[in-house]
Write a protein that holds these residues in place. Structure first.
Motif, short mmCIF file in Angstrom:
data_model
loop_
_atom_site.label_atom_id
_atom_site.label_comp_id
_atom_site.label_asym_id
_atom_site.label_seq_id
_atom_site.Cartn_x
_atom_site.Cartn_y
_atom_site.Cartn_z
N SER A 22 0.81 -1.19 0.01
CA SER A 22 -0.02 -0.05 -0.19
C SER A 22 0.77 1.17 0.01
CB SER A 22 -1.03 0.20 1.08
OG SER A 22 -0.20 0.19 2.32
N GLU A 23 0.44 2.25 -0.65
CA GLU A 23 1.25 3.41 -0.72
C GLU A 23 1.30 4.30 0.80
OE1 GLU A 23 0.82 7.78 -2.91
OE2 GLU A 23 -0.12 5.94 -3.99
N GLY A 24 0.27 4.14 1.55
CA GLY A 24 0.60 4.68 2.94
C GLY A 24 1.56 4.07 3.65
N ALA A 25 1.84 2.90 3.30
CA ALA A 25 3.22 2.27 4.15
C ALA A 25 4.56 2.50 3.62
CB ALA A 25 2.90 0.73 4.18
N LEU A 26 4.55 3.00 2.45
CA LEU A 26 5.75 3.02 1.33
C LEU A 26 6.68 4.21 2.05
CD1 LEU A 26 7.14 2.13 -1.07
CD2 LEU A 26 6.12 4.10 -2.09
N ALA A 27 6.29 5.21 2.46
CA ALA A 27 7.17 6.31 2.91
C ALA A 27 7.93 5.86 4.39
CB ALA A 27 6.55 7.52 3.27
N GLU A 28 7.02 5.24 5.24
CA GLU A 28 7.45 5.03 6.47
C GLU A 28 8.44 3.69 6.07
OE1 GLU A 28 6.15 3.08 10.70
OE2 GLU A 28 4.71 3.86 9.40
N THR A 29 8.38 2.87 5.33
CA THR A 29 9.24 1.68 5.05
C THR A 29 10.37 2.12 4.49
OG1 THR A 29 7.29 0.43 4.78
CG2 THR A 29 9.45 -0.52 3.75
N LEU A 30 10.40 3.11 3.58
CA LEU A 30 11.68 3.57 2.85
C LEU A 30 12.43 4.32 3.90
CD1 LEU A 30 10.10 5.31 -0.45
CD2 LEU A 30 11.72 3.09 -0.38
N GLN A 31 11.82 5.16 4.76
CA GLN A 31 12.62 5.93 5.81
C GLN A 31 13.37 4.82 6.74
OE1 GLN A 31 13.00 9.12 6.53
NE2 GLN A 31 14.30 8.59 8.20
N GLU A 32 12.79 3.76 6.96
CA GLU A 32 13.27 2.82 7.76
C GLU A 32 14.55 2.08 6.99
OE1 GLU A 32 14.21 0.24 10.86
OE2 GLU A 32 12.93 1.90 10.95
N ALA A 33 14.24 1.84 5.76
CA ALA A 33 15.21 1.07 4.95
C ALA A 33 16.56 1.96 4.78
CB ALA A 33 14.92 0.67 3.57
N PHE A 34 16.50 3.46 4.94
CA PHE A 34 17.39 4.45 4.48
C PHE A 34 18.19 4.53 5.89
CE2 PHE A 34 15.59 5.71 0.32
CZ PHE A 34 16.94 5.86 -0.20
N THR A 35 17.70 4.18 7.04
CA THR A 35 18.60 4.32 8.31
C THR A 35 19.55 3.13 7.96
OG1 THR A 35 17.11 2.71 9.46
CG2 THR A 35 16.57 5.38 9.41
N LEU A 36 18.97 1.84 7.38
CA LEU A 36 20.07 0.94 7.59
C LEU A 36 21.04 0.89 6.18
CD1 LEU A 36 17.67 -1.89 8.16
CD2 LEU A 36 19.19 -0.96 9.69
N SER A 37 20.95 1.66 5.38
CA SER A 37 21.76 1.71 3.94
C SER A 37 21.58 3.11 3.15
CB SER A 37 21.34 0.60 3.21
OG SER A 37 21.98 0.72 1.99
N PRO A 38 22.50 3.58 2.73
CA PRO A 38 22.48 4.83 1.92
C PRO A 38 21.91 4.65 0.80
CG PRO A 38 24.79 4.22 1.91
CD PRO A 38 24.01 3.15 2.75
N TYR A 39 21.72 3.36 -0.05
CA TYR A 39 21.21 2.69 -1.21
C TYR A 39 19.98 1.96 -0.85
CZ TYR A 39 25.40 4.85 -2.74
OH TYR A 39 26.56 5.62 -3.17
N VAL A 40 18.89 2.09 -1.68
CA VAL A 40 17.43 1.24 -1.21
C VAL A 40 17.17 0.75 -2.66
CG1 VAL A 40 15.43 1.17 -0.74
CG2 VAL A 40 16.87 2.31 0.95
N LEU A 41 16.78 -0.42 -2.63
CA LEU A 41 16.42 -1.21 -3.80
C LEU A 41 14.81 -1.38 -3.63
CD1 LEU A 41 18.02 -2.67 -6.34
CD2 LEU A 41 17.47 -4.75 -4.99
N VAL A 42 14.00 -1.37 -4.80
CA VAL A 42 12.55 -1.65 -4.70
C VAL A 42 12.58 -2.57 -5.85
CG1 VAL A 42 10.45 -0.58 -5.00
CG2 VAL A 42 11.94 0.82 -3.89
N GLU A 43 12.13 -3.88 -5.20
CA GLU A 43 11.98 -4.89 -6.32
C GLU A 43 10.59 -5.39 -6.63
OE1 GLU A 43 15.74 -7.89 -6.34
OE2 GLU A 43 14.45 -8.09 -4.84
N LYS A 44 10.35 -5.78 -7.90
CA LYS A 44 8.92 -6.23 -7.92
C LYS A 44 8.51 -7.58 -7.11
CE LYS A 44 6.03 -8.01 -11.93
NZ LYS A 44 6.26 -8.40 -13.37
#
Length: 336
Positions: free
Chosen positions: A182-204
């Motif tokens: 869901s789009e509602g969860a996307l921003a929060e999830t990206l924020q969490e991922a970027f705390t762990l890594s300077p680069y993030v992958l979004v996979e199908k």
């Protein structure tokens, strides 16, 4: 090192690391230590690396590996080290950092070299190399910053694919991996991922069978096993907990059933191309996705696979008719 192997081979087993995979690294070290106990010419010293880089033995005494390739104890004694087993999942064992230090010391070690480790630990560089080698991998978007423009790329991918996996690029064993629908969860999830890594992958997100191959060198020859299969519970994906927790509900099959000869041949060739092209050494676990439409993607290359009681790598090696203790001890002797 001398061209003549010492009769008493002193192996330094470094485990732990102090990171998110510290405990799993200890369990892998337990397995390796048990297996090498049967080798009469190999004497093993086990030390645990903590987050500050200190090496402590089983009695909690400080140990230090110095540039003269001697292991110094806090008591003042020192002994030569002939070979190192870096049993550390994640940083600094799978990232190439520890391997770089061992290269500087001129010490041979178990597992892939520093460059291959660094390439394969980063999910984005892995994909770039796989593409360069002509090996199909899962469709993805690459985000280099948590900015509005980059988040828009992730949002477009979610709309296009329906569900996505958001992955911190340089975390191992499904750490920093999130399924988003869901789009509602996307921003929060990206924020969490970027705390762990300077680069993030979004996979199908694909509905797939998860296949794993053990690729390793045995008596000088590259061995690629038939793929095994991991079946995660239907209500989750193959998360870190499902991989390693004692209460894991994931089921593993050492040999996957129902694959065609063409599919087996493609997986074999892709595994061989990845092992040779990425210049892997000694061992790897290479993971594939098989979709309902029959498409096969190479998902990731693990340069130091887990060796816990539920791990696939030692099971697939044994199913190939190979003894792990013989395999590892021959690599140790061959490196000296």
């Amino acid at each position: 090192m001398s061209n003549q192997a010492p009769t008493d081979i002193h192996v330094l087993l470094i485990c732990g690391g102090g990171g998110s995979e510290h405990d799993v690294s200890l369990r892998t070290a337990d397995f390796i230590q048990r297996e090498l106990a049967s080798a009469p010419d190999i004497r093993l010293t086990r030390v645990t690396m903590h987050a500050d880089g200190r090496l402590l033995d089983d009695q909690g005494q400080l140990q230090e590996l110095r540039s003269d390739r001697l292991l110094y104890s806090a008591t003042g004694s020192a002994q030569p080290v002939h070979y190192v087993i870096p049993s550390i999942h994640g940083y600094p064992g799978e990232t190439g950092d520890l391997q770089s230090q061992l290269d500087i010391l001129g010490l041979p070690y178990f597992g892939c070299g520093s460059e291959a480790s660094k390439i394969c630990f980063n999910k984005i560089t892995t994909k770039l190399w796989l593409t360069a080698l002509g090996i199909d991998n899962t469709p993805y978007q690459f985000l280099c910053a948590n900015t509005a423009g980059e988040v828009a790329k992730a949002r477009d991918a979610l709309h296009k694919w329906g569900s996505v996996f958001v992955k911190a690029s340089n975390q191992g064993s499904s750490v920093g991996c999130y399924k988003v629908s869901s789009e509602g969860a996307l921003a929060e999830t990206l924020q969490e991922a970027f705390t762990l890594s300077p680069y993030v992958l979004v996979e199908k997100c694909l509905k797939v069978r998860e296949l794993e191959v053990a690729a390793y060198t045995y008596e000088g020859e590259l061995v690629i096993t038939p793929p095994g299969e991991v079946c995660a519970p239907t209500d989750t994906f193959y998360s870190y907990e499902e991989k390693y927790a004692e209460g894991s509900r994931a089921q593993t099959h050492v040999v996957a059933e129902g694959l065609s000869e063409a599919q087996l041949a493609w997986i074999y060739e892709a595994s061989k191309r990845a092992f040779v092209g990425l210049q892997l050494k000694d061992l790897s676990r290479i993971d594939f996705f098989l979709t309902d439409d029959g498409e096969i993607y190479l998902n990731e290359v693990n340069t130091f696979p887990g060796m816990t009681p539920i791990s696939m790598f030692p099971k697939m090696l044994q199913n190939q008719g190979h003894d792990f203790a013989t395999y590892l001890s021959s690599l140790i002797r061959g490196a000296l």
